[in-house]
Design a protein around this motif. Structure first.
Motif, PDB file in Angstrom:
ATOM      1  N   THR A  79     -11.120 -14.150   0.530  1.00  0.00           N
ATOM      2  CA  THR A  79     -11.296 -13.116   1.552  1.00  0.00           C
ATOM      3  C   THR A  79     -10.363 -11.938   1.297  1.00  0.00           C
ATOM      4  O   THR A  79     -10.772 -10.782   1.317  1.00  0.00           O
ATOM      5  CB  THR A  79     -11.041 -13.701   2.953  1.00  0.00           C
ATOM      6  N   PHE A  80      -9.082 -12.234   1.051  1.00  0.00           N
ATOM      7  CA  PHE A  80      -8.134 -11.161   0.753  1.00  0.00           C
ATOM      8  C   PHE A  80      -8.478 -10.471  -0.570  1.00  0.00           C
ATOM      9  O   PHE A  80      -8.262  -9.267  -0.727  1.00  0.00           O
ATOM     10  CB  PHE A  80      -6.708 -11.712   0.711  1.00  0.00           C
ATOM     11  N   SER A  81      -9.015 -11.229  -1.526  1.00  0.00           N
ATOM     12  CA  SER A  81      -9.422 -10.630  -2.796  1.00  0.00           C
ATOM     13  C   SER A  81     -10.524  -9.608  -2.592  1.00  0.00           C
ATOM     14  O   SER A  81     -10.487  -8.501  -3.139  1.00  0.00           O
ATOM     15  CB  SER A  81      -9.898 -11.721  -3.763  1.00  0.00           C
ATOM     16  N   MET A  82     -11.543  -9.967  -1.788  1.00  0.00           N
ATOM     17  CA  MET A  82     -12.643  -9.049  -1.508  1.00  0.00           C
ATOM     18  C   MET A  82     -12.162  -7.837  -0.717  1.00  0.00           C
ATOM     19  O   MET A  82     -12.613  -6.707  -0.938  1.00  0.00           O
ATOM     20  CB  MET A  82     -13.743  -9.770  -0.735  1.00  0.00           C
ATOM     21  N   LEU A  83     -11.242  -8.080   0.216  1.00  0.00           N
ATOM     22  CA  LEU A  83     -10.673  -6.984   0.991  1.00  0.00           C
ATOM     23  C   LEU A  83      -9.971  -5.981   0.084  1.00  0.00           C
ATOM     24  O   LEU A  83     -10.173  -4.763   0.187  1.00  0.00           O
ATOM     25  CB  LEU A  83      -9.685  -7.541   2.020  1.00  0.00           C
ATOM     26  N   PHE A  84      -9.182  -6.474  -0.834  1.00  0.00           N
ATOM     27  CA  PHE A  84      -8.436  -5.605  -1.741  1.00  0.00           C
ATOM     28  C   PHE A  84      -9.369  -4.907  -2.727  1.00  0.00           C
ATOM     29  O   PHE A  84      -9.211  -3.713  -3.016  1.00  0.00           O
ATOM     30  CB  PHE A  84      -7.396  -6.442  -2.502  1.00  0.00           C
ATOM     31  N   ALA A  85     -10.357  -5.648  -3.242  1.00  0.00           N
ATOM     32  CA  ALA A  85     -11.258  -5.068  -4.241  1.00  0.00           C
ATOM     33  C   ALA A  85     -12.127  -3.970  -3.652  1.00  0.00           C
ATOM     34  O   ALA A  85     -12.384  -2.952  -4.304  1.00  0.00           O
ATOM     35  CB  ALA A  85     -12.141  -6.164  -4.836  1.00  0.00           C
ATOM     36  N   SER A  86     -12.603  -4.146  -2.419  1.00  0.00           N
ATOM     37  CA  SER A  86     -13.504  -3.163  -1.820  1.00  0.00           C
ATOM     38  C   SER A  86     -12.782  -1.935  -1.281  1.00  0.00           C
ATOM     39  O   SER A  86     -13.429  -0.947  -0.943  1.00  0.00           O
ATOM     40  CB  SER A  86     -14.308  -3.818  -0.688  1.00  0.00           C
ATOM     41  N   SER A  87     -11.469  -1.975  -1.210  1.00  0.00           N
ATOM     42  CA  SER A  87     -10.721  -0.809  -0.727  1.00  0.00           C
ATOM     43  C   SER A  87      -9.872  -0.213  -1.858  1.00  0.00           C
ATOM     44  O   SER A  87     -10.236   0.800  -2.458  1.00  0.00           O
ATOM     45  CB  SER A  87      -9.837  -1.201   0.459  1.00  0.00           C
ATOM     46  N   PHE A  88      -8.771  -0.853  -2.208  1.00  0.00           N
ATOM     47  CA  PHE A  88      -7.910  -0.348  -3.272  1.00  0.00           C
ATOM     48  C   PHE A  88      -8.614  -0.389  -4.632  1.00  0.00           C
ATOM     49  O   PHE A  88      -8.466   0.520  -5.444  1.00  0.00           O
ATOM     50  CB  PHE A  88      -6.622  -1.167  -3.328  1.00  0.00           C
ATOM     51  N   GLY A  89      -9.387  -1.463  -4.865  1.00  0.00           N
ATOM     52  CA  GLY A  89     -10.083  -1.563  -6.141  1.00  0.00           C
ATOM     53  C   GLY A  89     -11.128  -0.491  -6.324  1.00  0.00           C
ATOM     54  O   GLY A  89     -11.210   0.149  -7.386  1.00  0.00           O
ATOM     55  N   SER A  90     -11.957  -0.258  -5.298  1.00  0.00           N
ATOM     56  CA  SER A  90     -12.995   0.779  -5.386  1.00  0.00           C
ATOM     57  C   SER A  90     -12.380   2.156  -5.565  1.00  0.00           C
ATOM     58  O   SER A  90     -12.892   2.989  -6.324  1.00  0.00           O
ATOM     59  CB  SER A  90     -13.858   0.754  -4.122  1.00  0.00           C
ATOM     60  N   THR A  91     -11.269   2.404  -4.865  1.00  0.00           N
ATOM     61  CA  THR A  91     -10.593   3.696  -5.001  1.00  0.00           C
ATOM     62  C   THR A  91     -10.052   3.880  -6.415  1.00  0.00           C
ATOM     63  O   THR A  91     -10.169   4.961  -7.004  1.00  0.00           O
ATOM     64  CB  THR A  91      -9.440   3.794  -3.980  1.00  0.00           C
ATOM     65  N   THR A  92      -9.460   2.841  -6.978  1.00  0.00           N
ATOM     66  CA  THR A  92      -8.938   2.925  -8.339  1.00  0.00           C
ATOM     67  C   THR A  92     -10.050   3.213  -9.340  1.00  0.00           C
ATOM     68  O   THR A  92      -9.897   4.053 -10.241  1.00  0.00           O
ATOM     69  CB  THR A  92      -8.228   1.614  -8.716  1.00  0.00           C
TER      70      THR A  92
END
Length: 444
Positions: free
Chosen positions: A55-68
């Motif tokens: 869950t935290f992985s998806m949260l990070f990927a869809s916000s910080f990851g997408s921005t990166t």
């Protein structure tokens, strides 16, 4: 034009799908094996910890990851000499944010152990979960940077490596029926993958282009906040609602047994979603470009194509999954268990289609609208969880109904926006032609 686009999308999707598919497949096999070997209480506890990590992985990927991904792809064209600076800047941000999350979880392990498992004997499990979350924040930024650079083959190889390391190190702990050792293996696999990617980047990058003087690119921070705020809030609402739903199920009198069933169902869901997710990731740059150019016909065509692919690739495997599940896990193949799994998988169809239209919202620059839609979905999902239905089936029904409504709502909005912009462009073209026609008549 259409053939070229489909070819490019196919190559990117295949590479991304290869990495995600092998990794998810290996994890699924491991969890099915664990369900056969371990007691239901241990499977439920392991499943809950891993779902929290996911869950935290998806949260990070869809916000910080997408921005990166977006920033790296843009700077590759505009400022290629500063790519290392931007990459390390995002790595620092990712490490700080994931580190803060890990510290919060680490300092609250006594409370969380009692809250989640009604016992204070599982604190070390949660501590290693926090360590894994810290490493995952860094790893997500590295994966996203590779995606922004369109290094899909390398990204696929690293994803496979991550899956292999995770299964090897976690299985070692499970062989001794020790959940703490399994979570320690998850942490170790994450950091080994980080070291592998960093060694590859250092070998193929010109580190002389990196300078501390240019590291703090101040003008980038306002741009970063503009991109990340709506995506982060939206991700928190979406993943937080799913995680809250798992907590609701977990705290039932038979919550651990229900969680054991949901763990397997959600692993099938993750496996089913990997191809639609990779199509989403591969199609986004094309949608952004077409919307910016104002080519609504091509934009609509690309969106319809990706939706058809996502829908087809989600629907076709469901009968196969049900058949394989009955053969692999006969102890989880009662009518009730199969109804839970089937409900979760049908909900996955609407989830995959909703994600495609959500991708279109990002391409349109309507991230705040996406936030509103996700908040609407969360209210419906959590509301249905209050219904008097048996635990795991209640979770599946909440997924199915909420995602079906979300798909209808977001699809209607996207279609209206395409129609409006097409009409405005037509009126603008007509007005321009009239203005250019009148002086010509006057001069004659």
């Amino acid at each position: 034009m259409k053939g070229v686009w489909v070819n490019n999308l196919s190559k990117a999707t295949l590479w991304l799908a290869l990495g995600s598919g092998v990794s998810q497949g290996l994890l699924l096999i491991m969890f099915l094996w664990a369900a056969q070997k371990l007691e239901p209480e241990m499977v439920g506890r392991l499943g809950f910890l891993y779902q929290t990590y996911w869950t935290f992985s998806m949260l990070f990927a869809s916000s910080f990851g997408s921005t990166t991904t977006r920033v790296i792809a843009e700077k590759k064209v505009k400022e290629p000499h500063l790519l290392l600076n931007y990459t390390f800047m995002h790595l620092l941000i990712g490490a700080c944010v994931s580190g803060a999350v890990a510290l919060i979880i680490g300092f609250n392990t006594p409370f969380l152990s009692i809250w989640w498992f009604q016992s204070d004997k599982h604190q070390y499990d949660i501590i290693w979960l926090a360590v894994a979350l810290f490493g995952n924040g860094i790893l997500t930024i590295l994966f996203s940077a590779l995606s922004g650079l369109k290094q899909y083959s390398l990204l696929s190889l690293m994803n496979i490596s991550r899956g292999v390391f995770t299964v090897i190190f976690m299985t070692w702990g499970l062989l001794f029926e020790n959940i703490t050792e399994a979570m320690k293996g998850l942490s170790l696999a994450t950091f080994v993958t980080i070291l592998l990617i960093l060694s590859i980047i250092s070998a193929f990058s010109n580190l002389r282009d990196f300078s501390l003087r240019r590291f703090w690119i101040r003008s980038h921070y306002s741009e970063l906040l503009t991109l990340i705020v709506p995506l982060l809030i939206s991700s928190v609402i979406g993943t937080g609602s799913l995680w809250t739903g798992l907590n609701i199920i977990m705290r039932q009198p038979d919550g651990v047994a229900q969680m054991a069933l949901l763990t397997v169902a959600l692993q099938w869901r993750s496996l089913l979603l990997f191809l639609p997710t990779t199509i989403n990731q591969a199609a986004l740059p094309f949608l952004i470009e077409l919307w910016t150019r104002g080519d609504m016909k091509a934009f609509s065509l690309r969106l319809r194509t990706s939706c058809r692919w996502a829908g087809l690739l989600t629907i076709l495997p469901i009968p196969i999954i049900i058949a394989i599940h009955g053969w692999i896990a006969p102890n989880l193949s009662s009518w009730y268990a199969l109804s839970v799994i089937l409900t979760v998988l049908i909900a996955t169809i609407f989830s995959a289609l909703s994600a495609q239209f959500g991708n279109a919202l990002i391409g349109m620059g309507r991230a705040w609208i996406g936030l509103q839609k996700n908040a609407f979905w969360a209210l419906i999902f959590l509301g249905i969880l209050a219904l008097p239905i048996s635990g795991a089936l209640r979770f599946g029904m909440a997924l199915l109904i909420s995602y079906a409504i979300l798909w209808w709502s977001i699809r209607t909005y996207v279609q209206n926006q395409i129609c409006r912009r097409s009409i405005n462009q037509h009126n603008c073209v007509t007005k321009t032609m009239e203005e250019s026609y009148e002086p010509t008549m006057g001069s004659s």
